[in-house]
Design a protein around this motif. Structure first.
Motif, PDB file in Angstrom:
ATOM      1  N   ALA A  34       0.802  -1.038  -0.035  1.00 42.45           N
ATOM      2  CA  ALA A  34       0.153   0.012   0.217  1.00 42.45           C
ATOM      3  C   ALA A  34       0.770   1.313   0.037  1.00 42.45           C
ATOM      4  N   LEU A  35       2.065   1.192   0.769  1.00 41.54           N
ATOM      5  CA  LEU A  35       2.872   2.261   0.600  1.00 41.54           C
ATOM      6  C   LEU A  35       3.551   2.667  -0.448  1.00 41.54           C
ATOM      7  N   ALA A  36       4.047   1.566  -1.376  1.00 38.09           N
ATOM      8  CA  ALA A  36       4.550   1.628  -2.734  1.00 38.09           C
ATOM      9  C   ALA A  36       3.502   2.076  -3.549  1.00 38.09           C
ATOM     10  N   ALA A  37       2.285   1.718  -3.513  1.00 42.01           N
ATOM     11  CA  ALA A  37       1.121   2.297  -4.348  1.00 42.01           C
ATOM     12  C   ALA A  37       0.627   3.761  -4.248  1.00 42.01           C
ATOM     13  N   SER A  38       0.960   4.123  -2.684  1.00 50.91           N
ATOM     14  CA  SER A  38       0.704   5.504  -2.606  1.00 50.91           C
ATOM     15  C   SER A  38       1.852   6.501  -2.940  1.00 50.91           C
ATOM     16  N   LEU A  53      -8.416  12.181  -7.190  1.00 55.79           N
ATOM     17  CA  LEU A  53      -9.320  11.256  -6.541  1.00 55.79           C
ATOM     18  C   LEU A  53      -8.624   9.908  -6.440  1.00 55.79           C
ATOM     19  N   ASP A  54      -7.827   9.476  -7.532  1.00 59.27           N
ATOM     20  CA  ASP A  54      -6.890   8.300  -7.518  1.00 59.27           C
ATOM     21  C   ASP A  54      -5.920   8.437  -6.331  1.00 59.27           C
ATOM     22  N   LEU A  55      -5.137   9.624  -6.373  1.00 61.61           N
ATOM     23  CA  LEU A  55      -4.316   9.741  -5.464  1.00 61.61           C
ATOM     24  C   LEU A  55      -5.093   9.821  -3.954  1.00 61.61           C
ATOM     25  N   VAL A  56      -5.865  10.215  -3.749  1.00 60.65           N
ATOM     26  CA  VAL A  56      -6.272  10.177  -2.350  1.00 60.65           C
ATOM     27  C   VAL A  56      -7.062   8.884  -2.101  1.00 60.65           C
ATOM     28  N   ARG A  57      -7.611   8.043  -2.973  1.00 59.70           N
ATOM     29  CA  ARG A  57      -7.893   6.533  -2.841  1.00 59.70           C
ATOM     30  C   ARG A  57      -6.732   5.963  -2.185  1.00 59.70           C
ATOM     31  N   GLN A  58      -5.647   5.986  -3.051  1.00 60.07           N
ATOM     32  CA  GLN A  58      -4.324   5.531  -2.690  1.00 60.07           C
ATOM     33  C   GLN A  58      -3.832   5.652  -1.373  1.00 60.07           C
ATOM     34  N   GLN A  59      -3.955   6.796  -0.863  1.00 58.65           N
ATOM     35  CA  GLN A  59      -3.527   7.485   0.380  1.00 58.65           C
ATOM     36  C   GLN A  59      -4.230   6.706   1.587  1.00 58.65           C
ATOM     37  N   ALA A  60      -5.676   6.539   1.170  1.00 60.77           N
ATOM     38  CA  ALA A  60      -6.442   6.126   2.199  1.00 60.77           C
ATOM     39  C   ALA A  60      -6.331   4.968   2.406  1.00 60.77           C
ATOM     40  N   VAL A  61      -6.012   4.088   1.395  1.00 62.30           N
ATOM     41  CA  VAL A  61      -5.773   2.396   1.469  1.00 62.30           C
ATOM     42  C   VAL A  61      -4.253   2.333   2.286  1.00 62.30           C
ATOM     43  N   GLN A  62      -3.445   3.285   1.928  1.00 60.91           N
ATOM     44  CA  GLN A  62      -2.281   3.017   2.768  1.00 60.91           C
ATOM     45  C   GLN A  62      -2.568   3.509   4.268  1.00 60.91           C
ATOM     46  N   THR A  65      -4.221   0.505   6.002  1.00 58.20           N
ATOM     47  CA  THR A  65      -3.367  -0.383   6.299  1.00 58.20           C
ATOM     48  C   THR A  65      -2.218  -0.056   7.541  1.00 58.20           C
ATOM     49  N   GLN A  66      -1.900   1.008   7.539  1.00 52.75           N
ATOM     50  CA  GLN A  66      -1.097   1.165   8.448  1.00 52.75           C
ATOM     51  C   GLN A  66      -1.805   1.035  10.016  1.00 52.75           C
ATOM     52  N   MET A  67      -2.991   1.658   9.860  1.00 55.75           N
ATOM     53  CA  MET A  67      -3.874   1.389  11.310  1.00 55.75           C
ATOM     54  C   MET A  67      -3.911  -0.036  11.617  1.00 55.75           C
ATOM     55  N   GLU A  68      -4.147  -0.877  10.430  1.00 56.50           N
ATOM     56  CA  GLU A  68      -4.139  -2.321  10.803  1.00 56.50           C
ATOM     57  C   GLU A  68      -2.886  -3.044  11.287  1.00 56.50           C
ATOM     58  N   MET A 250      -1.253  -5.228 -20.500  1.00 54.89           N
ATOM     59  CA  MET A 250      -1.692  -3.793 -20.419  1.00 54.89           C
ATOM     60  C   MET A 250      -3.089  -3.705 -20.542  1.00 54.89           C
ATOM     61  N   PHE A 251      -3.907  -4.703 -19.975  1.00 59.57           N
ATOM     62  CA  PHE A 251      -5.396  -4.620 -19.804  1.00 59.57           C
ATOM     63  C   PHE A 251      -5.629  -4.419 -18.340  1.00 59.57           C
ATOM     64  N   LEU A 252      -4.610  -4.223 -17.208  1.00 57.16           N
ATOM     65  CA  LEU A 252      -4.967  -3.948 -15.992  1.00 57.16           C
ATOM     66  C   LEU A 252      -3.885  -2.970 -15.433  1.00 57.16           C
ATOM     67  N   GLY A 253      -4.366  -1.953 -14.839  1.00 50.27           N
ATOM     68  CA  GLY A 253      -3.456  -1.043 -14.351  1.00 50.27           C
ATOM     69  C   GLY A 253      -2.839  -1.652 -12.945  1.00 50.27           C
ATOM     70  N   ILE A 254      -1.684  -0.679 -12.350  1.00 48.12           N
ATOM     71  CA  ILE A 254      -0.976  -1.322 -11.309  1.00 48.12           C
ATOM     72  C   ILE A 254      -1.534  -1.210 -10.095  1.00 48.12           C
ATOM     73  N   TYR A 255      -2.609  -0.240  -9.821  1.00 49.67           N
ATOM     74  CA  TYR A 255      -3.456  -0.177  -8.971  1.00 49.67           C
ATOM     75  C   TYR A 255      -4.370  -1.548  -8.575  1.00 49.67           C
ATOM     76  N   GLY A 256      -5.130  -1.462  -9.787  1.00 44.36           N
ATOM     77  CA  GLY A 256      -5.787  -2.997  -9.850  1.00 44.36           C
ATOM     78  C   GLY A 256      -5.073  -4.148  -9.654  1.00 44.36           C
ATOM     79  N   LEU A 257      -3.958  -4.286  -9.899  1.00 49.78           N
ATOM     80  CA  LEU A 257      -3.157  -5.345  -9.716  1.00 49.78           C
ATOM     81  C   LEU A 257      -2.706  -5.440  -8.070  1.00 49.78           C
ATOM     82  N   LEU A 258      -2.381  -4.315  -7.535  1.00 45.07           N
ATOM     83  CA  LEU A 258      -1.893  -4.283  -6.127  1.00 45.07           C
ATOM     84  C   LEU A 258      -3.283  -4.581  -5.329  1.00 45.07           C
TER      85      LEU A 258
END
Length: 302
Positions: A34-38, A53-62, A65-68, A250-258
């Motif tokens: 999650a940190l790498a994605a952020s 929006l995409d940036l904020v979503r990845q930061q929220a996930v990170q 995950t940090q809370m967990e 190249m049918f799926l982006g890096i964030y979908g893969l993560l």
């Protein structure tokens, strides 16, 4: 029962600590992903290749995950201290060594009928109730066979016969069981025997019920662990492989893969939690039976 209750508490604490260690490993991996994605999202946003929006979503996930991760780390420390306290060595927090992986799921569990028979043989309250019943029955038998023996009188008597001869000799007096046949004592022992028989019946019922209840919990935990191992993990792993193929094409982006990668890790973490519940339930079953269960045959860990 007291000994097995204490043993159950220690085993449960040990299984929790093992599961915490495994959960921590998965959570750390998820947090790194999650940190790498952020960080990647931040760089892409600065290059104006993704939306805010995409940036904020990845930061929220990170952040989530940090809370967990903090939560799992805290549980690990608390459970470690709890086990050390149970072992009676509170100063060995930094030196406690343990196997950090839970035992794999056994191939099969003992049959319920066999466990109930074993509980009848091993549980202390059943044995104690049977001893009380035996003592009451023996007391009744003694009262029936030897009633009045405390009223025996032995002594020496002297008397003069009609011809003037003085006769001296031993004498013994025995009660005749016409009116007093020791009914009170026998009734008391009969009452004790009935009470003891009821105690035996109650102890047997409680033993069978507690074993049956603990066994149901064990089976529920086994079914959850089996589902996680046989269905959830293979499906999540298959999804990850398909996602990697789509990413390479190249049918799926890096964030979908993560995201799919985190889902596969989450499935493995859920299996660890289900496995922890299984071994905890097995410890409770041992307490209900009154003895340790036979060592299970092991299966491979997924």
């Amino acid at each position: 029962r007291v000994i097995f209750a204490a043993s159950t508490v220690i085993k449960t604490a040990y299984f929790r600590l093992q599961a915490d260690q495994q959960r921590l490993q998965f959570t750390e991996t998820m947090q790194k992903a999650a940190l790498a994605a952020s960080e990647l999202a931040l760089r892409q946003r600065r290059a104006n290749t993704i939306s805010q929006l995409d940036l904020v979503r990845q930061q929220a996930v990170q952040a989530e995950t940090q809370m967990e991760l903090y939560e799992v780390q805290g549980e690990l420390q608390v459970d470690r201290e709890a086990l050390i306290r149970l072992l009676g060595n509170p100063d060995s927090s930094d030196t406690l060594a343990f196997h950090s992986v839970l035992p794999p799921l056994p191939e099969q569990d003992p049959k319920l009928e066999d466990l109930q028979v074993l509980a009848v043989e091993k549980r202390q309250e059943v044995a104690a109730a049977r001893l009380d019943e035996q003592a009451a029955r023996q007391g009744y038998d003694l009262a029936t066979r030897f009633f009045g023996i405390d009223e025996v009188r032995v002594g020496v008597s002297s008397s003069r016969e009609v011809d003037g001869v003085q006769i001296t000799g031993p004498v013994m007096q025995l009660p005749l069981p016409i009116f007093n046949q020791n009914q009170g004592v026998r009734a008391r022992y009969q009452s004790k025997e009935k009470v003891a028989q009821l105690a035996v019946s109650t102890a047997l019922q409680n033993a069978r019920y507690e074993v049956r209840q603990a066994y149901r919990q064990l089976q529920a935990a086994r079914n959850q662990a089996l589902t996680a191992r046989e269905r959830t993990i293979p499906l999540r792993h298959q999804a990850l492989k398909l996602a990697e193929q789509q990413f390479n094409n190249m049918f799926l982006g890096i964030y979908g893969l993560l995201t799919i990668y985190r889902e596969e890790l989450e499935a493995r973490k859920q299996y660890v939690e289900a496995l922890r519940e299984y071994w905890t339930a097995r410890a409770e079953l041992e307490k209900a039976v009154g003895t340790e269960l036979p060592a299970p045959r092991k299966e491979t860990t997924p």
